[in-house]
Design a protein around this motif. Structure first.
Motif, PDB file in Angstrom:
ATOM      1  N   UNK A   1      -4.379  -1.138   7.329  1.00 24.32           N
ATOM      2  CA  UNK A   1      -4.413  -1.361   5.879  1.00 24.32           C
ATOM      3  C   UNK A   1      -4.348  -0.060   5.083  1.00 24.32           C
ATOM      4  N   UNK A   2      -5.214   0.922   5.431  1.00 25.42           N
ATOM      5  CA  UNK A   2      -5.220   2.146   4.612  1.00 25.42           C
ATOM      6  C   UNK A   2      -3.952   2.971   4.813  1.00 25.42           C
ATOM      7  N   UNK A   3      -3.411   3.007   6.024  1.00 31.08           N
ATOM      8  CA  UNK A   3      -2.191   3.777   6.270  1.00 31.08           C
ATOM      9  C   UNK A   3      -0.969   3.107   5.647  1.00 31.08           C
ATOM     10  N   UNK A   4      -0.934   1.772   5.665  1.00 32.06           N
ATOM     11  CA  UNK A   4       0.168   1.037   5.036  1.00 32.06           C
ATOM     12  C   UNK A   4       0.150   1.224   3.525  1.00 32.06           C
ATOM     13  N   UNK A   5      -1.045   1.220   2.953  1.00 27.16           N
ATOM     14  CA  UNK A   5      -1.182   1.395   1.504  1.00 27.16           C
ATOM     15  C   UNK A   5      -0.716   2.773   1.055  1.00 27.16           C
ATOM     16  N   UNK A   6      -0.930   3.776   1.879  1.00 23.52           N
ATOM     17  CA  UNK A   6      -0.596   5.159   1.518  1.00 23.52           C
ATOM     18  C   UNK A   6       0.855   5.530   1.771  1.00 23.52           C
ATOM     19  N   UNK A   7       1.500   4.873   2.710  1.00 23.02           N
ATOM     20  CA  UNK A   7       2.835   5.308   3.145  1.00 23.02           C
ATOM     21  C   UNK A   7       3.932   4.334   2.741  1.00 23.02           C
ATOM     22  N   UNK A   8       5.108   4.890   2.558  1.00 24.10           N
ATOM     23  CA  UNK A   8       6.294   4.110   2.222  1.00 24.10           C
ATOM     24  C   UNK A   8       6.838   3.442   3.483  1.00 24.10           C
ATOM     25  N   UNK A   9       7.475   2.291   3.308  1.00 27.74           N
ATOM     26  CA  UNK A   9       8.124   1.650   4.456  1.00 27.74           C
ATOM     27  C   UNK A   9       9.301   2.498   4.948  1.00 27.74           C
ATOM     28  N   UNK A  10       9.724   3.455   4.146  1.00 28.84           N
ATOM     29  CA  UNK A  10      10.825   4.357   4.508  1.00 28.84           C
ATOM     30  C   UNK A  10      10.320   5.700   5.041  1.00 28.84           C
TER      31      UNK A  10
ATOM     32  N   UNK B   1       8.569  10.175  13.561  1.00 31.67           N
ATOM     33  CA  UNK B   1       8.088   8.793  13.561  1.00 31.67           C
ATOM     34  C   UNK B   1       8.461   8.098  12.255  1.00 31.67           C
ATOM     35  N   UNK B   2       8.666   6.781  12.351  1.00 35.30           N
ATOM     36  CA  UNK B   2       8.816   5.974  11.141  1.00 35.30           C
ATOM     37  C   UNK B   2       7.427   5.464  10.760  1.00 35.30           C
ATOM     38  N   UNK B   3       7.340   4.631   9.735  1.00 43.42           N
ATOM     39  CA  UNK B   3       6.032   4.170   9.271  1.00 43.42           C
ATOM     40  C   UNK B   3       5.269   3.424  10.370  1.00 43.42           C
ATOM     41  N   UNK B   4       5.936   2.510  11.064  1.00 45.55           N
ATOM     42  CA  UNK B   4       5.254   1.718  12.095  1.00 45.55           C
ATOM     43  C   UNK B   4       4.747   2.609  13.228  1.00 45.55           C
TER      44      UNK B   4
ATOM     45  N   UNK C   1       6.642   7.937  -6.314  1.00 45.60           N
ATOM     46  CA  UNK C   1       5.954   6.864  -7.027  1.00 45.60           C
ATOM     47  C   UNK C   1       6.754   5.579  -6.856  1.00 45.60           C
ATOM     48  N   UNK C   2       6.100   4.581  -6.263  1.00 44.05           N
ATOM     49  CA  UNK C   2       6.707   3.271  -6.042  1.00 44.05           C
ATOM     50  C   UNK C   2       5.849   2.226  -6.730  1.00 44.05           C
ATOM     51  N   UNK C   3       6.417   1.529  -7.690  1.00 38.40           N
ATOM     52  CA  UNK C   3       5.702   0.480  -8.419  1.00 38.40           C
ATOM     53  C   UNK C   3       4.349   0.971  -8.933  1.00 38.40           C
ATOM     54  N   UNK C   4       4.343   2.199  -9.479  1.00 37.16           N
ATOM     55  CA  UNK C   4       3.143   2.751 -10.092  1.00 37.16           C
ATOM     56  C   UNK C   4       2.170   3.419  -9.146  1.00 37.16           C
ATOM     57  N   UNK C   5       2.489   3.459  -7.852  1.00 43.59           N
ATOM     58  CA  UNK C   5       1.571   4.067  -6.883  1.00 43.59           C
ATOM     59  C   UNK C   5       2.306   5.136  -6.071  1.00 43.59           C
ATOM     60  N   UNK C   6       1.624   6.265  -5.843  1.00 42.22           N
ATOM     61  CA  UNK C   6       2.204   7.338  -5.049  1.00 42.22           C
ATOM     62  C   UNK C   6       2.150   6.962  -3.566  1.00 42.22           C
ATOM     63  N   UNK C   7       3.323   7.020  -2.907  1.00 41.88           N
ATOM     64  CA  UNK C   7       3.438   6.672  -1.489  1.00 41.88           C
ATOM     65  C   UNK C   7       4.012   7.862  -0.737  1.00 41.88           C
ATOM     66  N   UNK C   8       3.505   8.090   0.470  1.00 43.09           N
ATOM     67  CA  UNK C   8       4.023   9.157   1.317  1.00 43.09           C
ATOM     68  C   UNK C   8       5.394   8.747   1.828  1.00 43.09           C
ATOM     69  N   UNK C   9       6.411   9.503   1.448  1.00 39.18           N
ATOM     70  CA  UNK C   9       7.792   9.225   1.834  1.00 39.18           C
ATOM     71  C   UNK C   9       8.216  10.068   3.028  1.00 39.18           C
TER      72      UNK C   9
END
Length: 139
Positions: free
Chosen positions: A41-50, A61-64, A123-131
């Protein structure tokens, strides 16, 4: 009047950049804590699917894969700190640089590491994500 409007605009832009820096710094701190106590949950929330997550060894590594390595304990951080951190925000992209200092557990044995890291946040949908993240060996 024109000078007052120019000053107000400058102040608004300056405050927006300061808030963006704080928001990114907050996400970086959440990432640091998630490295120590990782959950899907916490890692998914912080990181981009890309996500593109590069290690100093050259492993990519990719997100998964990033999430699995931490949650499974394949990458096991006992202690992590980020030193000499800088943050540069440009619109919806932030570049963060720091030195990662950590104790990593490997087969029950603790190893200390110190590596350089560059993080790219978007920034994705108002939230900063690790790309993207790339670690490198320090001289």
């Amino acid at each position: 009047m024109k000078t007052l409007l120019t000053f107000a605009l400058f102040l608004t832009v300056t405050l927006a950049f300061a808030q963006a820096d704080k928001d990114v710094a907050s996400q970086v701190e959440k990432l640091r804590l998630a490295l120590i106590d990782p959950t899907v949950a916490n890692l998914s929330e912080l990181s981009s699917i890309h996500l593109s997550y590069g290690h100093s060894s050259g492993k990519l590594e990719n997100q998964a894969q990033f999430i699995d390595a931490l949650v499974s304990g394949a990458s096991d951080f006992a202690k992590v700190s980020f030193e000499d951190q800088t943050i540069h925000v440009e619109k919806d992209v932030a570049i963060v640089r720091h030195n990662l200092v950590a104790d990593v557990l490997d087969g029950g044995k603790s190893n200390s590491i110190k590596i350089g890291v560059i993080l790219v946040w978007q920034k994705e949908k108002g939230q900063w994500k690790l790309l993207a993240r790339q670690a490198y060996k320090l001289p």
